[in-house]
Design a protein around this motif. Structure first.
Motif, PDB file in Angstrom:
ATOM      1  N   ARG A  59       0.812  -1.217   0.000  1.00 18.88           N
ATOM      2  CA  ARG A  59       0.000   0.000   0.000  1.00 18.88           C
ATOM      3  C   ARG A  59       0.845   1.267   0.000  1.00 18.88           C
ATOM      4  O   ARG A  59       0.385   2.333   0.352  1.00 18.88           O
ATOM      5  CB  ARG A  59      -0.933  -0.023   1.193  1.00 18.88           C
ATOM      6  CG  ARG A  59      -1.819  -1.250   1.154  1.00 18.88           C
ATOM      7  CD  ARG A  59      -2.665  -1.365   2.372  1.00 18.88           C
ATOM      8  NE  ARG A  59      -3.192  -2.703   2.462  1.00 18.88           N
ATOM      9  CZ  ARG A  59      -4.455  -3.012   2.225  1.00 18.88           C
ATOM     10  NH1 ARG A  59      -5.313  -2.100   1.898  1.00 18.88           N
ATOM     11  NH2 ARG A  59      -4.852  -4.244   2.338  1.00 18.88           N
ATOM     12  N   GLU A  61       1.873   3.096  -2.407  1.00 18.25           N
ATOM     13  CA  GLU A  61       1.337   4.141  -3.281  1.00 18.25           C
ATOM     14  C   GLU A  61       0.291   4.981  -2.553  1.00 18.25           C
ATOM     15  O   GLU A  61       0.272   6.209  -2.674  1.00 18.25           O
ATOM     16  CB  GLU A  61       0.738   3.506  -4.527  1.00 18.25           C
ATOM     17  CG  GLU A  61       0.326   4.516  -5.580  1.00 18.25           C
ATOM     18  CD  GLU A  61      -0.131   3.837  -6.849  1.00 18.25           C
ATOM     19  OE1 GLU A  61      -1.215   4.200  -7.323  1.00 18.25           O
ATOM     20  OE2 GLU A  61       0.595   2.947  -7.346  1.00 18.25           O
ATOM     21  N   LEU A  62      -0.572   4.336  -1.773  1.00 17.74           N
ATOM     22  CA  LEU A  62      -1.568   5.076  -1.002  1.00 17.74           C
ATOM     23  C   LEU A  62      -0.902   5.992   0.019  1.00 17.74           C
ATOM     24  O   LEU A  62      -1.308   7.133   0.201  1.00 17.74           O
ATOM     25  CB  LEU A  62      -2.518   4.107  -0.285  1.00 17.74           C
ATOM     26  CG  LEU A  62      -3.478   3.324  -1.164  1.00 17.74           C
ATOM     27  CD1 LEU A  62      -4.231   2.300  -0.326  1.00 17.74           C
ATOM     28  CD2 LEU A  62      -4.433   4.255  -1.863  1.00 17.74           C
ATOM     29  N   GLN A  65       0.493   9.095  -1.458  1.00 15.05           N
ATOM     30  CA  GLN A  65      -0.545  10.042  -1.861  1.00 15.05           C
ATOM     31  C   GLN A  65      -1.256  10.650  -0.652  1.00 15.05           C
ATOM     32  O   GLN A  65      -2.168  11.450  -0.804  1.00 15.05           O
ATOM     33  CB  GLN A  65      -1.576   9.346  -2.747  1.00 15.05           C
ATOM     34  CG  GLN A  65      -1.017   8.878  -4.061  1.00 15.05           C
ATOM     35  CD  GLN A  65      -2.009   8.039  -4.839  1.00 15.05           C
ATOM     36  OE1 GLN A  65      -3.127   7.809  -4.403  1.00 15.05           O
ATOM     37  NE2 GLN A  65      -1.595   7.561  -5.996  1.00 15.05           N
ATOM     38  N   GLY A  66      -0.838  10.244   0.559  1.00 12.80           N
ATOM     39  CA  GLY A  66      -1.464  10.769   1.765  1.00 12.80           C
ATOM     40  C   GLY A  66      -2.784  10.119   2.105  1.00 12.80           C
ATOM     41  O   GLY A  66      -3.531  10.612   2.949  1.00 12.80           O
ATOM     42  N   GLU A  67      -3.080   8.998   1.480  1.00 11.65           N
ATOM     43  CA  GLU A  67      -4.325   8.271   1.730  1.00 11.65           C
ATOM     44  C   GLU A  67      -4.122   7.285   2.879  1.00 11.65           C
ATOM     45  O   GLU A  67      -3.012   6.821   3.120  1.00 11.65           O
ATOM     46  CB  GLU A  67      -4.749   7.499   0.478  1.00 11.65           C
ATOM     47  CG  GLU A  67      -5.030   8.358  -0.724  1.00 11.65           C
ATOM     48  CD  GLU A  67      -6.274   9.188  -0.570  1.00 11.65           C
ATOM     49  OE1 GLU A  67      -7.226   8.737   0.092  1.00 11.65           O
ATOM     50  OE2 GLU A  67      -6.287  10.310  -1.107  1.00 11.65           O
ATOM     51  N   PRO A  68      -5.186   6.915   3.593  1.00 11.61           N
ATOM     52  CA  PRO A  68      -5.066   5.875   4.617  1.00 11.61           C
ATOM     53  C   PRO A  68      -4.673   4.552   3.964  1.00 11.61           C
ATOM     54  O   PRO A  68      -5.236   4.181   2.943  1.00 11.61           O
ATOM     55  CB  PRO A  68      -6.462   5.769   5.226  1.00 11.61           C
ATOM     56  CG  PRO A  68      -7.269   6.859   4.638  1.00 11.61           C
ATOM     57  CD  PRO A  68      -6.525   7.447   3.480  1.00 11.61           C
ATOM     58  N   ALA A  69      -3.705   3.882   4.545  1.00 13.47           N
ATOM     59  CA  ALA A  69      -3.208   2.653   3.944  1.00 13.47           C
ATOM     60  C   ALA A  69      -3.617   1.412   4.710  1.00 13.47           C
ATOM     61  O   ALA A  69      -3.367   0.303   4.270  1.00 13.47           O
ATOM     62  CB  ALA A  69      -1.687   2.706   3.836  1.00 13.47           C
ATOM     63  N   SER A  71      -6.331  -1.213   6.453  1.00 12.48           N
ATOM     64  CA  SER A  71      -7.722  -1.635   6.490  1.00 12.48           C
ATOM     65  C   SER A  71      -8.152  -1.637   7.942  1.00 12.48           C
ATOM     66  O   SER A  71      -7.376  -1.350   8.836  1.00 12.48           O
ATOM     67  CB  SER A  71      -7.862  -3.030   5.878  1.00 12.48           C
ATOM     68  OG  SER A  71      -7.126  -3.958   6.623  1.00 12.48           O
TER      69      SER A  71
END
Length: 77
Positions: A59, A61-62, A65-69, A71
């Motif tokens: 994860r 890449e997430l 991009q500053g996205e939650p990685a 689950s």
């Protein structure tokens, strides 16, 4: 059944660390957020790093991009 403890302070096993890694935790800090391993005495942090290895984070890449990685790790516990 033999349990291999990674974190004696919180009773976290190698299997649990691997489950959190499979769920997306890529760093010791993310493992700590998921299960507290490494947040007390800190002697297990190197072991956690070894379990996580230096391989590609599924994860990454997430994260970049500053996205939650991660689950929802409460289901894995």
């Amino acid at each position: 059944m033999t349990r291999v403890y990674v974190c004696s302070c919180f009773g976290i096993t190698e299997k649990q660390v691997k489950e959190h890694a499979d769920a997306g935790a890529c760093t010791p800090r993310q493992i700590a957020s998921a299960c507290k391993a490494g947040t007390d005495c800190g002697s297990c942090v190197r072991r956690i790093q070894a379990i996580l290895g230096r391989g590609a984070c599924p994860r990454r890449e997430l994260l970049e991009q500053g996205e939650p990685a991660l689950s929802d790790l409460s289901e894995a516990a």
